[in-house]
Design a protein around this motif. Structure first.
Motif, mmCIF file in Angstrom:
data_model
loop_
_atom_site.group_PDB
_atom_site.id
_atom_site.type_symbol
_atom_site.label_atom_id
_atom_site.label_comp_id
_atom_site.label_asym_id
_atom_site.label_seq_id
_atom_site.Cartn_x
_atom_site.Cartn_y
_atom_site.Cartn_z
ATOM 1 N N THR A 390 0.804 -1.260 -0.004
ATOM 2 C CA THR A 390 0.128 -0.112 -0.014
ATOM 3 C C THR A 390 1.038 1.347 0.013
ATOM 4 O O THR A 390 1.625 1.210 0.939
ATOM 5 N N LEU A 391 0.510 2.023 -0.872
ATOM 6 C CA LEU A 391 1.156 3.657 -0.853
ATOM 7 C C LEU A 391 0.426 4.633 -0.398
ATOM 8 O O LEU A 391 -0.841 4.734 -1.228
ATOM 9 N N LYS A 392 0.550 5.196 0.489
ATOM 10 C CA LYS A 392 -0.185 6.571 1.107
ATOM 11 C C LYS A 392 0.622 7.607 0.592
ATOM 12 O O LYS A 392 1.553 8.073 0.604
ATOM 13 N N ILE A 393 -0.547 8.433 -0.162
ATOM 14 C CA ILE A 393 -0.009 9.806 -0.500
ATOM 15 C C ILE A 393 -0.765 10.959 -0.151
ATOM 16 O O ILE A 393 -1.908 10.754 0.145
ATOM 17 N N GLU A 394 -0.299 11.998 -0.386
ATOM 18 C CA GLU A 394 -1.308 13.298 -0.470
ATOM 19 C C GLU A 394 -1.186 14.062 -1.897
ATOM 20 O O GLU A 394 -0.218 13.942 -2.411
ATOM 21 N N ILE A 395 -2.218 14.422 -1.997
ATOM 22 C CA ILE A 395 -2.328 15.395 -3.202
ATOM 23 C C ILE A 395 -2.279 16.838 -2.705
ATOM 24 O O ILE A 395 -3.345 17.458 -1.902
ATOM 25 N N LEU A 396 -1.800 17.683 -3.348
ATOM 26 C CA LEU A 396 -1.517 19.177 -2.951
ATOM 27 C C LEU A 396 -3.169 19.868 -3.221
ATOM 28 O O LEU A 396 -3.710 19.427 -4.220
ATOM 29 N N PRO A 397 -3.428 20.540 -2.142
ATOM 30 C CA PRO A 397 -4.833 21.124 -2.531
ATOM 31 C C PRO A 397 -5.161 21.798 -3.930
ATOM 32 O O PRO A 397 -6.081 21.533 -4.310
ATOM 33 N N LEU A 410 0.746 8.207 -11.747
ATOM 34 C CA LEU A 410 1.491 7.546 -10.577
ATOM 35 C C LEU A 410 1.352 5.986 -10.755
ATOM 36 O O LEU A 410 2.447 5.387 -10.507
ATOM 37 N N ARG A 411 0.400 5.400 -10.937
ATOM 38 C CA ARG A 411 0.538 4.057 -11.109
ATOM 39 C C ARG A 411 1.216 3.433 -12.133
ATOM 40 O O ARG A 411 1.884 2.384 -12.217
ATOM 41 N N ASP A 412 1.193 4.102 -13.354
ATOM 42 C CA ASP A 412 1.827 3.919 -14.387
ATOM 43 C C ASP A 412 3.523 3.984 -14.239
ATOM 44 O O ASP A 412 4.215 3.251 -14.558
ATOM 45 N N GLN A 413 3.784 4.981 -13.528
ATOM 46 C CA GLN A 413 5.140 5.207 -13.274
ATOM 47 C C GLN A 413 5.774 4.088 -12.279
ATOM 48 O O GLN A 413 6.931 3.839 -12.399
ATOM 49 N N LEU A 414 4.848 3.865 -11.426
ATOM 50 C CA LEU A 414 5.333 2.807 -10.229
ATOM 51 C C LEU A 414 5.335 1.506 -10.810
ATOM 52 O O LEU A 414 6.555 0.884 -10.553
ATOM 53 N N ARG A 415 4.301 1.113 -11.838
ATOM 54 C CA ARG A 415 4.719 -0.126 -12.432
ATOM 55 C C ARG A 415 6.059 -0.155 -13.506
ATOM 56 O O ARG A 415 6.412 -1.239 -13.458
ATOM 57 N N LEU A 416 6.300 1.057 -14.115
ATOM 58 C CA LEU A 416 7.491 1.024 -15.277
ATOM 59 C C LEU A 416 8.786 0.961 -14.041
ATOM 60 O O LEU A 416 9.504 0.256 -14.621
ATOM 61 N N LYS A 417 8.765 1.719 -12.950
ATOM 62 C CA LYS A 417 10.053 1.903 -12.170
ATOM 63 C C LYS A 417 10.152 0.685 -11.278
ATOM 64 O O LYS A 417 11.249 0.667 -10.946
ATOM 65 N N ASN A 419 7.990 -2.337 -11.115
ATOM 66 C CA ASN A 419 7.623 -3.479 -11.617
ATOM 67 C C ASN A 419 6.383 -4.189 -10.714
ATOM 68 O O ASN A 419 6.366 -5.482 -10.558
ATOM 69 N N LEU A 420 5.844 -3.414 -9.964
ATOM 70 C CA LEU A 420 4.884 -3.903 -8.992
ATOM 71 C C LEU A 420 3.610 -2.840 -9.260
ATOM 72 O O LEU A 420 3.662 -1.750 -9.589
ATOM 73 N N GLY A 421 2.466 -3.498 -8.753
ATOM 74 C CA GLY A 421 1.422 -2.805 -8.527
ATOM 75 C C GLY A 421 0.997 -2.426 -6.994
ATOM 76 O O GLY A 421 1.523 -3.160 -6.319
ATOM 77 N N TYR A 422 0.301 -1.232 -6.947
ATOM 78 C CA TYR A 422 0.201 -0.943 -5.430
ATOM 79 C C TYR A 422 -1.224 -0.387 -5.139
ATOM 80 O O TYR A 422 -2.111 0.033 -6.120
ATOM 81 N N ASN A 423 -1.887 -0.685 -3.783
ATOM 82 C CA ASN A 423 -3.163 0.048 -3.336
ATOM 83 C C ASN A 423 -2.724 1.411 -3.140
ATOM 84 O O ASN A 423 -1.896 1.731 -2.304
ATOM 85 N N ILE A 424 -3.466 2.320 -3.857
ATOM 86 C CA ILE A 424 -2.967 3.923 -3.494
ATOM 87 C C ILE A 424 -4.160 4.180 -2.663
ATOM 88 O O ILE A 424 -5.384 4.182 -2.667
ATOM 89 N N GLU A 425 -3.595 4.746 -1.500
ATOM 90 C CA GLU A 425 -4.684 5.459 -0.482
ATOM 91 C C GLU A 425 -4.202 6.885 -0.655
ATOM 92 O O GLU A 425 -2.896 7.592 -0.284
ATOM 93 N N VAL A 426 -5.301 7.908 -1.007
ATOM 94 C CA VAL A 426 -5.065 9.438 -0.769
ATOM 95 C C VAL A 426 -5.522 9.820 0.589
ATOM 96 O O VAL A 426 -6.662 9.560 0.821
#
Length: 449
Positions: A390-397, A410-417, A419-426
């Motif tokens: 799981t990857l927890k992130i914040e988005i700027l207001p 984010l998902r595309d770059q994580l997979r590219l760099k 080679n894994l898929g993530y549960n993204i929590e904002v």
């Protein structure tokens, strides 16, 4: 030394920083033999280690013999401490009354290791930092702000004294909170600063969001020295810091038990120099133990502090991973370069879903996407027999309107760099933990209740 008033001088010690490689190796061998003999004669720990390996100091005759000396790991130091001579134990090489400085490791990888230093050692610490600060452009005209809570961790203590040694004016920002530190920087027109990458970004965020101050326009910081985390050698993180402050950001690498052994120079060559006047560094294949000399091949850093006497650091397994650069630095130093600085740690790189993962690869992705906040957190758990990340992130207001586009990128770059898929929590902006010293963003909870 050199003329401190010569603004064109780029070397703290021109003689040793430009020594031909063979002469540099000869100097290192001479110093290595001296510190090895010193430790063998004065440290119960080192004598026992070397006797068990069947090694005597006189067995080291040529540079290649250095690899015959057994390595030391941090866990070994933990085992011999907290006993007489208290609290340092069997590796202390001087009488207790000669110890003038106490520091300890941060404890992020286990029980802290105590580090004694004599006054001579502390002068050596300052000299090591003077090399790096001078290489990063610090001069007598600089007013240096240090936003660091001075305590038992070595952090920027030696940086403080080295800046004074160079002739800088130093402002200790110890007990001030972040807002007060920013206002003091503004009030006194400080020109340089030392901090962890996480705190550099956090200060810029606080300045803008809470004080209405844009560090790149309203403050006078023009160079920043980072330590404690790999961020200043991660291109996307370095770019964020430099844009936020309108300043050059330089990396530095060191450790409590080793010293300040590596630095980036003003040429910013995409790597860090090893201070080969004060440290003997080798890259070792993680699997085979073979010494790596060729560029582009990753190895583990095994390092010796050549002049530290109270508790010697000889062939220390740092667990840091690096690779030699292909080309020398345009600055003219003959000190070798590590491409990309420290690129990870052997004990940080973990296998997730069968893939080797380095936390710094995730940082490179997160900090490379416009609209994401500086903070993030990675949590690895088990769901049944399967790994879950799981990857927890914040988005700027101000970027909320682009949420879907940011998440797709984010998902595309994580997979590219990675080679894994993530549960993204904002998470809501400013809700994830903030750190002043070493950030603890990666949590592997597999096998924990």
């Amino acid at each position: 030394m050199k003329n401190l008033n010569d603004a064109k001088q780029i070397y703290w010690n021109p003689l040793v920083e430009t020594l031909p490689l063979e002469k540099l190796k000869a100097l290192q061998l001479k110093k290595f033999k001296r510190i090895l003999k010193w430790a063998y004669e004065r440290s119960r720990f080192h004598r026992r280690l070397y006797d068990e390996a069947g090694l005597k100091p006189e067995d080291i005759k040529v540079y290649e013999d250095v690899t015959k000396v057994p390595k030391v790991e941090k866990s070994m130091m933990r085992d011999i401490q907290r006993k007489d001579p208290f609290p340092y134990g069997d590796a202390l090489c001087v009488p207790l009354e000669e110890v003038t400085e106490f520091r300890q490791t941060s404890g992020t990888t286990g029980t802290p290791v105590y580090q004694p230093d004599t006054w001579q050692d502390w002068e050596w610490w300052s000299e090591a930092w003077a090399y790096l600060l001078y290489a990063q452009g610090y001069r007598k005209t600089d007013r240096v702000f240090i936003p660091f809570g001075y305590n038992i961790f070595v952090a920027f203590w030696a940086g403080h004294y080295a800046a004074e040694k160079i002739g800088c004016e130093v402002i200790p920002g110890g007990v001030l909170d972040t807002e007060a530190r920013i206002l003091k920087i503004q009030e006194l027109r400080a020109t340089a600063m030392m901090a962890t990458p996480t705190y550099v970004l956090g200060m810029a965020d606080t300045a803008k969001k809470k004080l209405g101050i844009d560090p790149s326009k309203d403050l006078t910081i023009r160079k920043i020295t980072c330590a404690g985390e790999p961020g200043a050698s991660i291109p996307s993180t370095k770019k964020r810091m430099e844009e936020a402050w309108g300043a050059k950001v330089y990396d530095h690498v060191g450790a409590t038990e080793i010293g300040a052994w590596g630095f980036e120079c003003t040429a910013q060559p995409g790597g860090i120099h090893i201070n080969e006047a004060l440290f003997l560094t080798q890259l070792e294949d993680v699997e085979t133990g073979e010494i790596i000399e060729e560029p582009g091949r990753t190895g583990k850093i095994v390092i010796t502090a050549l002049d530290r006497i109270a508790q010697p650091c000889i062939r220390f397994d740092s667990k840091d991973l690096a690779q030699w650069a292909e080309e020398p630095c345009p600055c003219g130093r003959t000190f070798r370069l590590l491409k990309g600085g420290v690129i990870g740690r052997a004990d940080d790189i973990t296998k997730v879903k069968g893939v080797l993962l380095s936390p710094s690869a995730i940082e490179e992705v997160v900090h490379g996407i416009k609209g994401l906040g500086n903070e993030f957190e990675v949590i690895v758990t088990k769901k049944g027999d399967l790994d879950d990340i799981t990857l927890k992130i914040e988005i700027l207001p101000e970027a909320e309107g682009n949420r879907e586009s940011i998440l797709t990128q984010l998902r595309d770059q994580l997979r590219l760099k990675t080679n894994l898929g993530y549960n993204i929590e904002v998470h809501p902006y400013n809700s994830l933990p903030r750190y002043e010293v070493k950030a603890k963003r990666f949590k592997d909870l597999r096998g924990k209740p």
